[in-house]
Structures are given as structure tokens and as C-alpha cells.
Design a protein around this motif. Sequence first.
Motif, PDB file in Angstrom:
ATOM      1  N   ILE A 146       8.774   1.837  -6.335  1.00  0.00           N
ATOM      2  CA  ILE A 146       9.091   1.085  -5.552  1.00  0.00           C
ATOM      3  C   ILE A 146       8.789   0.081  -4.572  1.00  0.00           C
ATOM      4  O   ILE A 146       8.727  -0.981  -4.120  1.00  0.00           O
ATOM      5  N   MET A 147       7.577   0.815  -3.916  1.00  0.00           N
ATOM      6  CA  MET A 147       6.681  -0.167  -2.995  1.00  0.00           C
ATOM      7  C   MET A 147       6.046  -0.475  -4.139  1.00  0.00           C
ATOM      8  O   MET A 147       6.064  -1.667  -2.871  1.00  0.00           O
ATOM      9  N   LEU A 148       5.329  -0.730  -4.915  1.00  0.00           N
ATOM     10  CA  LEU A 148       3.724  -1.082  -5.358  1.00  0.00           C
ATOM     11  C   LEU A 148       5.250  -2.323  -6.271  1.00  0.00           C
ATOM     12  O   LEU A 148       4.473  -4.178  -5.695  1.00  0.00           O
ATOM     13  N   ILE A 149       6.053  -2.637  -7.110  1.00  0.00           N
ATOM     14  CA  ILE A 149       7.297  -3.680  -7.091  1.00  0.00           C
ATOM     15  C   ILE A 149       7.639  -4.348  -5.782  1.00  0.00           C
ATOM     16  O   ILE A 149       8.098  -5.675  -5.652  1.00  0.00           O
ATOM     17  N   ALA A 150       7.834  -3.877  -4.334  1.00  0.00           N
ATOM     18  CA  ALA A 150       8.047  -4.566  -3.558  1.00  0.00           C
ATOM     19  C   ALA A 150       6.955  -5.914  -2.910  1.00  0.00           C
ATOM     20  O   ALA A 150       7.346  -6.609  -2.609  1.00  0.00           O
ATOM     21  N   VAL A 151       6.081  -5.134  -2.690  1.00  0.00           N
ATOM     22  CA  VAL A 151       4.662  -6.266  -2.685  1.00  0.00           C
ATOM     23  C   VAL A 151       5.059  -6.834  -3.591  1.00  0.00           C
ATOM     24  O   VAL A 151       4.250  -8.258  -3.331  1.00  0.00           O
ATOM     25  N   GLY A 152       4.720  -6.938  -4.991  1.00  0.00           N
ATOM     26  CA  GLY A 152       4.599  -7.624  -5.829  1.00  0.00           C
ATOM     27  C   GLY A 152       6.217  -9.193  -5.324  1.00  0.00           C
ATOM     28  O   GLY A 152       5.332 -10.718  -5.493  1.00  0.00           O
ATOM     29  N   VAL A 153       7.059  -8.566  -4.975  1.00  0.00           N
ATOM     30  CA  VAL A 153       8.226  -9.674  -5.036  1.00  0.00           C
ATOM     31  C   VAL A 153       8.126  -9.957  -3.201  1.00  0.00           C
ATOM     32  O   VAL A 153       7.891 -11.264  -3.255  1.00  0.00           O
ATOM     33  N   ALA A 154       7.279  -9.771  -2.258  1.00  0.00           N
ATOM     34  CA  ALA A 154       7.573  -9.792  -1.100  1.00  0.00           C
ATOM     35  C   ALA A 154       6.413 -10.944  -0.761  1.00  0.00           C
ATOM     36  O   ALA A 154       7.036 -11.624   0.114  1.00  0.00           O
ATOM     37  N   PHE A 155       5.447 -10.940  -1.006  1.00  0.00           N
ATOM     38  CA  PHE A 155       4.605 -12.609  -1.328  1.00  0.00           C
ATOM     39  C   PHE A 155       4.858 -13.609  -0.978  1.00  0.00           C
ATOM     40  O   PHE A 155       5.030 -14.682  -1.215  1.00  0.00           O
ATOM     41  N   PRO A 156       5.722 -13.989  -3.171  1.00  0.00           N
ATOM     42  CA  PRO A 156       5.657 -14.513  -2.805  1.00  0.00           C
ATOM     43  C   PRO A 156       7.444 -15.377  -2.698  1.00  0.00           C
ATOM     44  O   PRO A 156       7.209 -16.486  -1.957  1.00  0.00           O
TER      45      PRO A 156
END
Length: 289
Positions: A146-156
Motif C-alpha cells: 500500500i505504501m508503494l502504491i501511495a508513493v506512486g500516486v502522491a507525486f503526480p
Amino acid sequence: MSHVEGLPLTRGVPQRADTRLRIRRQGRWLLGLLVPAGAALAWELAVRAGLANGRLMPPPSVLGATLLDLAQGGDLALHIRATLARMAAGFALGVLAGTALGVLTGTFAGVRAALDPTLQALRAIPSIAWVPLFILWFGIFEASKIMLIAVGVAFPVYLGTLGAIRTVDRRIVEVGRSFRLGRLALARRILFPAVLPHYVVALRSGLGLGWMFVVAAEFMGASEGLGYLLVDGQQLGKPAQILAAILVFALLGKLTDTLLVAAAAPFLRWQDVAQDVVPGEPPRRREPC
């Protein structure tokens, strides 16, 4: 025929324009299906005619049979649920973090000067580089995925929110202040409508990147999920299963993007864009928010 300020207006014009616009949109939707359907049909015919080998690139009929087998055994629904649950949690967390950071850095110059260089540097790190670190920090179970997905979503989302706030026209803010709008009214009636279109684009970008990151997340020792189907198909030499999982990823990504656009549409009705102009018809009036 009625008159407004001396100009004749036909009552049926807006209805005709709406109908023609609806027909055009439906035509575009059907046109969007033409390329994948045509490519699938061409490949099916090429394999059946013996012009191509369908072993490593199975035709649509084999993919359909594979998906049907997975669905009948209950595996497909299980893996889709697992992937959607991870994606929903990671997307929600990433949107919250990206929006909060974007609002802070976009609103306060000091915060932007302190945080933006670091965030831009972190944004350039490849997704796969976070995997070993997150496994050490959060373990190999759901938290790290979940944290890895959150990192991918957060930056854009962060970048889109920051850019949207930074590009608000100063003149419309001054107009709001000239009407003596308070901070809340200014944010609701001026800033929020000005930022929202760009923010929706940022959410769509974050959603697309989240679907890319969920694959990397499910490579981290997952026993359920569409990413697990990809790994299982690669290890057992099942190209049909790999392509079936990729197809489901594509369908889920398109479906969630469509739902996001539909959810945002009521808040963007005030926009008067060239795409909504029907040739041969006068422009339609937009009601203010």
C-alpha cells in the motif's frame, strides 16, 4: 420564437445542440473501440489462417477461454478484489499526502522553498528502488504494498496541485477581493473553481501511475492479486494467463479513470470549452457555479 434584448432565440436550439453533442460523444466512444477490436480480430484471423504462431502471443479466443476458466474457478474475482483493495487504499493515502503537500507548498512560499527541492528529487526515484526499503520498513505484507502504491500516486497529485495553485490568475483573485469576499468565500467561489480542472488532471495522472505501481507492489511476495497472476504465468510458462492479467489491468484502469472523470463532471459544468461547441449551432450558455 421569442426575443431577448432584441435578438431572436429559437427554443429548440439548445435541445438540438445537446442531442448532437451526445451523438458525437457516443460516436467517439465507439470509435475508441475500433482500434483494439480491429487489432484483436486481425490477430485472431492471422493465427487461424496459419500466418502467425499463437503460442507466445495467444489469439483473443485463447485469452477469452483463459479468463473464463479463471472466472469459473473463482480465482479471477479473488485476484481482482485483492488488487482493487490495495489500489483503493494506496490511492486514497497518496491523494491525501499529495494534496496536502501541494496545498502547503503552493500557498506558502517559505514551505515551497524548504520542501519542493527534496520532493522533486524523491519524485525522480524509480519505483523498483523503493521495494527493498519498504520491505525492511513495513515487512512483506500489505503495508509495504500500500505504501508503494501511495508513493506512486502522491507525486503526480502533489505536482498537479502545486502547479494548479501557482497558476491561478492574480486578476481573478483581485476581482474577488474588490467584491469584499472573505477568505472562505474567495476560496469557494474563486480559488476552488480555478484549481479544480488541473486538480482532476492530477488525480487522473496519479491514478494511472498507481496502477503501474500496483504491479511492482504485487511482485513483493504477494499470493493474491493480478500481479501475482503475472508472476505465476511467467514462472509456469503461461503466456495466455499473462496476457489475460494485462487485459484485466487495462480494463480496470480504464474503468476507474472513467468513474473518476464522471465523479468530477458535476463540479466542472461551469466550464465553457471549445470541445462542447457543436458546428452549425450557437454556443450554449453556461450557468455559473
